[in-house]
Design a protein around this motif. Sequence first.
Motif, mmCIF file in Angstrom:
data_model
loop_
_atom_site.group_PDB
_atom_site.id
_atom_site.type_symbol
_atom_site.label_atom_id
_atom_site.label_comp_id
_atom_site.label_asym_id
_atom_site.label_seq_id
_atom_site.Cartn_x
_atom_site.Cartn_y
_atom_site.Cartn_z
ATOM 1 N N ALA A 1 -2.032 -1.780 11.578
ATOM 2 C CA ALA A 1 -1.560 -3.176 11.229
ATOM 3 C C ALA A 1 -2.828 -4.263 10.667
ATOM 4 N N ALA A 2 -3.998 -4.063 11.482
ATOM 5 C CA ALA A 2 -5.203 -4.678 10.954
ATOM 6 C C ALA A 2 -5.439 -4.320 9.488
ATOM 7 N N ALA A 3 -5.656 -3.261 8.968
ATOM 8 C CA ALA A 3 -5.680 -3.077 7.588
ATOM 9 C C ALA A 3 -4.769 -3.475 6.718
ATOM 10 N N ALA B 1 -3.282 -10.010 2.691
ATOM 11 C CA ALA B 1 -4.121 -11.277 2.531
ATOM 12 C C ALA B 1 -4.722 -11.402 1.217
ATOM 13 N N SER B 2 -5.309 -10.111 0.701
ATOM 14 C CA SER B 2 -5.915 -10.352 -0.430
ATOM 15 C C SER B 2 -5.166 -10.201 -1.673
ATOM 16 N N GLY C 1 0.905 -1.320 0.049
ATOM 17 C CA GLY C 1 -0.057 -0.083 0.054
ATOM 18 C C GLY C 1 0.678 1.184 0.012
ATOM 19 N N PRO C 2 0.319 2.187 -0.691
ATOM 20 C CA PRO C 2 1.205 3.423 -0.686
ATOM 21 C C PRO C 2 1.373 4.098 0.452
#
Length: 70
Positions: free
Chosen positions: A61-63, A69-70, A28-29
């Motif tokens: 961390a959750a995001a 995972a995707s 992610g950026p």
Amino acid sequence: MKTQRPLPSVADTTEAQQRGWACVWCRGPLGIGLGDDLGEQRVRPADGAAYSWFPRQCPDAAACQAREAS
């Protein structure tokens, strides 16, 4: 520094991940001033000159785990 995970091999990361522009885990950026700095990492290849890379990770961390995972 939040993570205790071993960092991925520099060979398995993109230029954006190596420069801290993208999360080392989910890609992610990360904008300026965002993300957690994981410190300068030194690489000493078998052939060629040593160099540094600068991984960062998402502050959420959750995001990050969901994106990874995707």
